[in-house]
Design a protein around this motif. Structure first.
Motif, PDB file in Angstrom:
ATOM      1  N   LEU A 117       0.823  -1.217   0.000  1.00 46.78           N
ATOM      2  CA  LEU A 117       0.000   0.000   0.000  1.00 46.78           C
ATOM      3  C   LEU A 117       0.857   1.268   0.000  1.00 46.78           C
ATOM      4  O   LEU A 117       0.510   2.266  -0.621  1.00 46.78           O
ATOM      5  N   LEU A 118       1.993   1.213   0.718  1.00 52.23           N
ATOM      6  CA  LEU A 118       2.852   2.398   0.851  1.00 52.23           C
ATOM      7  C   LEU A 118       3.881   2.517  -0.278  1.00 52.23           C
ATOM      8  O   LEU A 118       4.596   3.528  -0.354  1.00 52.23           O
ATOM      9  N   PHE A 119       3.958   1.487  -1.129  1.00 53.07           N
ATOM     10  CA  PHE A 119       5.010   1.470  -2.139  1.00 53.07           C
ATOM     11  C   PHE A 119       5.004   2.690  -3.075  1.00 53.07           C
ATOM     12  O   PHE A 119       6.078   3.222  -3.386  1.00 53.07           O
ATOM     13  N   PRO A 120       3.846   3.152  -3.563  1.00 56.73           N
ATOM     14  CA  PRO A 120       3.885   4.324  -4.455  1.00 56.73           C
ATOM     15  C   PRO A 120       4.567   5.524  -3.814  1.00 56.73           C
ATOM     16  O   PRO A 120       5.383   6.205  -4.454  1.00 56.73           O
ATOM     17  N   GLY A 121       4.266   5.816  -2.543  1.00 56.48           N
ATOM     18  CA  GLY A 121       4.904   6.938  -1.860  1.00 56.48           C
ATOM     19  C   GLY A 121       6.381   6.703  -1.648  1.00 56.48           C
ATOM     20  O   GLY A 121       7.204   7.614  -1.821  1.00 56.48           O
ATOM     21  N   ILE A 122       6.729   5.467  -1.276  1.00 61.33           N
ATOM     22  CA  ILE A 122       8.154   5.145  -1.083  1.00 61.33           C
ATOM     23  C   ILE A 122       8.908   5.274  -2.398  1.00 61.33           C
ATOM     24  O   ILE A 122      10.028   5.813  -2.453  1.00 61.33           O
ATOM     25  N   TYR A 123       8.271   4.816  -3.465  1.00 57.77           N
ATOM     26  CA  TYR A 123       8.901   4.900  -4.789  1.00 57.77           C
ATOM     27  C   TYR A 123       9.147   6.344  -5.192  1.00 57.77           C
ATOM     28  O   TYR A 123      10.234   6.694  -5.694  1.00 57.77           O
ATOM     29  N   ARG A 124       8.164   7.222  -4.974  1.00 60.92           N
ATOM     30  CA  ARG A 124       8.319   8.640  -5.349  1.00 60.92           C
ATOM     31  C   ARG A 124       9.471   9.283  -4.581  1.00 60.92           C
ATOM     32  O   ARG A 124      10.270  10.050  -5.154  1.00 60.92           O
ATOM     33  N   ASN A 125       9.577   8.987  -3.283  1.00 61.49           N
ATOM     34  CA  ASN A 125      10.653   9.564  -2.475  1.00 61.49           C
ATOM     35  C   ASN A 125      12.019   9.073  -2.923  1.00 61.49           C
ATOM     36  O   ASN A 125      12.978   9.854  -3.043  1.00 61.49           O
ATOM     37  N   LEU A 126      12.119   7.766  -3.181  1.00 59.32           N
ATOM     38  CA  LEU A 126      13.398   7.204  -3.629  1.00 59.32           C
ATOM     39  C   LEU A 126      13.773   7.734  -5.012  1.00 59.32           C
ATOM     40  O   LEU A 126      14.949   8.039  -5.292  1.00 59.32           O
ATOM     41  N   LYS A 127      12.766   7.857  -5.877  1.00 52.37           N
ATOM     42  CA  LYS A 127      13.028   8.361  -7.230  1.00 52.37           C
ATOM     43  C   LYS A 127      13.528   9.800  -7.184  1.00 52.37           C
ATOM     44  O   LYS A 127      14.511  10.159  -7.863  1.00 52.37           O
ATOM     45  N   ALA A 128      12.858  10.621  -6.388  1.00 61.50           N
ATOM     46  CA  ALA A 128      13.273  12.021  -6.268  1.00 61.50           C
ATOM     47  C   ALA A 128      14.684  12.114  -5.708  1.00 61.50           C
ATOM     48  O   ALA A 128      15.502  12.930  -6.170  1.00 61.50           O
ATOM     49  N   PHE A 129      15.001  11.286  -4.722  1.00 64.45           N
ATOM     50  CA  PHE A 129      16.342  11.302  -4.112  1.00 64.45           C
ATOM     51  C   PHE A 129      17.405  10.874  -5.125  1.00 64.45           C
ATOM     52  O   PHE A 129      18.463  11.503  -5.244  1.00 64.45           O
ATOM     53  N   ILE A 179      23.878  15.665   1.659  1.00 65.81           N
ATOM     54  CA  ILE A 179      23.542  14.370   1.061  1.00 65.81           C
ATOM     55  C   ILE A 179      23.171  13.359   2.151  1.00 65.81           C
ATOM     56  O   ILE A 179      22.194  12.614   2.028  1.00 65.81           O
ATOM     57  N   ALA A 180      23.977  13.331   3.233  1.00 62.75           N
ATOM     58  CA  ALA A 180      23.716  12.395   4.331  1.00 62.75           C
ATOM     59  C   ALA A 180      22.359  12.664   4.984  1.00 62.75           C
ATOM     60  O   ALA A 180      21.594  11.739   5.256  1.00 62.75           O
ATOM     61  N   MET A 181      22.055  13.945   5.205  1.00 59.45           N
ATOM     62  CA  MET A 181      20.769  14.304   5.814  1.00 59.45           C
ATOM     63  C   MET A 181      19.606  13.913   4.895  1.00 59.45           C
ATOM     64  O   MET A 181      18.582  13.411   5.353  1.00 59.45           O
ATOM     65  N   GLY A 182      19.801  14.140   3.588  1.00 58.61           N
ATOM     66  CA  GLY A 182      18.756  13.752   2.637  1.00 58.61           C
ATOM     67  C   GLY A 182      18.536  12.250   2.612  1.00 58.61           C
ATOM     68  O   GLY A 182      17.399  11.770   2.531  1.00 58.61           O
ATOM     69  N   PHE A 193      15.296   7.608   3.949  1.00 58.73           N
ATOM     70  CA  PHE A 193      15.186   6.292   4.591  1.00 58.73           C
ATOM     71  C   PHE A 193      14.119   6.311   5.689  1.00 58.73           C
ATOM     72  O   PHE A 193      13.329   5.373   5.814  1.00 58.73           O
ATOM     73  N   ALA A 194      14.113   7.385   6.497  1.00 58.68           N
ATOM     74  CA  ALA A 194      13.139   7.487   7.590  1.00 58.68           C
ATOM     75  C   ALA A 194      11.709   7.515   7.050  1.00 58.68           C
ATOM     76  O   ALA A 194      10.806   6.862   7.586  1.00 58.68           O
ATOM     77  N   ALA A 195      11.506   8.280   5.976  1.00 58.44           N
ATOM     78  CA  ALA A 195      10.161   8.370   5.398  1.00 58.44           C
ATOM     79  C   ALA A 195       9.684   7.019   4.872  1.00 58.44           C
ATOM     80  O   ALA A 195       8.485   6.718   4.887  1.00 58.44           O
TER      81      ALA A 195
END
Length: 354
Positions: A44-56, A78-81, A86-88
């Motif tokens: 269920l959370l994969f779309p949001g996780i994917y968007r965050n990882l893609k943007a990063f 970079i480390a903070m991002g 990862f936290a999100a």
């Protein structure tokens, strides 16, 4: 044998064990439900996780092609991002896993929270106790259960990879989103297949844990007797207390005989002592009564203290059986008792109002 634990645990025993935190819990059931919840939550959370990882990833790929000056602040950025990304992605799944584990455990233990299980027990440091646990029935069952799990897991993984090997190789030509969705769905399908197999194992484990718990809390006949003594009191002690109370009550009763106005006997089997205070009593009060030996003691005490003793067999027996101590005599005996009291008062030159 007296110490053999063959009896089903009593409600009190179960309640005491529960207070200690000793309840049966199937870890396999908790693990199964947790895994299913986590993986379906990930879906269920994969779309949001994917968007965050893609943007990063796009941001830092852009940095890699344009950034020439690498400073400490840039590395910190970079480390903070990375930490934030990862936290999100991870924190929601971690929270779901924690909540699921707690809820499943509370459901199995029926909302039990006991501090006793957190207290240090030095017996756990005993090597002999550790050896007993290693060679116990429970450890043997756990080894067998673990072997079955590994065998089932390897079999499912082998068949899953064999049946999807061609499809997995095609992900090399797919886009990132399509290949990610395919891989996630494949993993979830695999987890579902594993979970269905493990559901049967979990059901058997739950039944075993229940059986093992019932076996552990069984009681011997001696244990049940001791528990009954604790709940109801030792019968011998209770008997002693009752005997003391009876003697105290009898002593108080005998102390009332000297102040009685009359004792009626039958002639030695029953004796009743009556007292009548004209000012405050509505009828004569039974202050003492006895049968056989106690009747003789009442008569002797009355005679010793100059209390009139009258022989009337039916009246003595009737008052003895119908009247409680410190209670008024039955109304049916008023006239008969009144005649006796009038006679006694005349002998003593007293005036009596009835």
């Amino acid at each position: 044998m007296a110490g053999e634990k063959t009896e089903t645990a009593t409600p009190k025993k179960r309640k005491d064990e529960r207070k200690k935190g000793n309840v049966f819990v199937s870890k396999d059931v908790s693990a199964l439900i947790s895994i299913l919840t986590i993986f379906y939550s990930a879906k269920l959370l994969f779309p949001g996780i994917y968007r965050n990882l893609k943007a990063f990833m796009l941001l830092h790929l852009d940095y890699a092609s344009t950034k020439t000056d690498i400073t400490d602040s840039f590395i910190s950025q970079i480390a903070m991002g990375a930490i934030q990304t990862f936290a999100a992605a991870a924190i929601p799944l971690i929270m779901i896993a924690m909540i699921t584990g707690v809820v499943v455990t509370l459901v199995q233990t029926r909302l039990l929270f006991s501090m006793d299980s957190l207290k240090p027990k030095f017996s756990r440091l005993n090597p002999l106790e550790g050896i007993k646990k290693i060679i116990s029935l429970k450890s043997t069952v756990e080894v067998i259960k673990g072997s079955i799990k590994i065998t089932v897991l390897l079999y499912i993984l082998y068949n899953f990879i064999k049946n999807r090997f061609v499809d997995l190789s095609r992900t090399m030509t797919m886009g990132i989103m399509a290949s990610s969705v395919f891989m996630l769905e494949s993993v979830i399908q695999m987890v579902f297949n594993i979970s269905m197999a493990f559901a049967a194992i979990s059901a058997l484990d739950y039944a075993y844990q229940w059986w093992d718990y019932e076996r552990q809390i069984k009681m011997s006949k001696h244990d049940i007797k001791e528990e009954y003594k604790q709940m109801e009191g030792n019968p011998q002690v209770k008997g002693k207390i009752k005997e003391i109370q009876r003697k105290m009550a009898m002593s108080r009763m005998m102390q009332e005989v000297p102040s009685a106005d009359i004792v009626i006997k039958n002639p030695t089997h029953f004796a009743v002592a009556l007292k009548y205070d004209i000012e405050k009593d509505g009828a004569p009060i039974l202050v003492a009564k006895g049968q056989d030996e106690l009747a003789m003691r009442i008569i002797k005490t009355a005679e010793k203290n100059s209390v009139p003793v009258i022989e009337n067999k039916p009246l003595a027996r009737s008052i003895f059986s119908q009247t409680k101590l410190n209670s008024e005599i039955p109304q049916e005996h008023y006239a008969e008792i009144a005649e006796i009291l009038v006679y006694i008062y005349k002998l003593n030159n007293k005036e009596m109002k009835l």
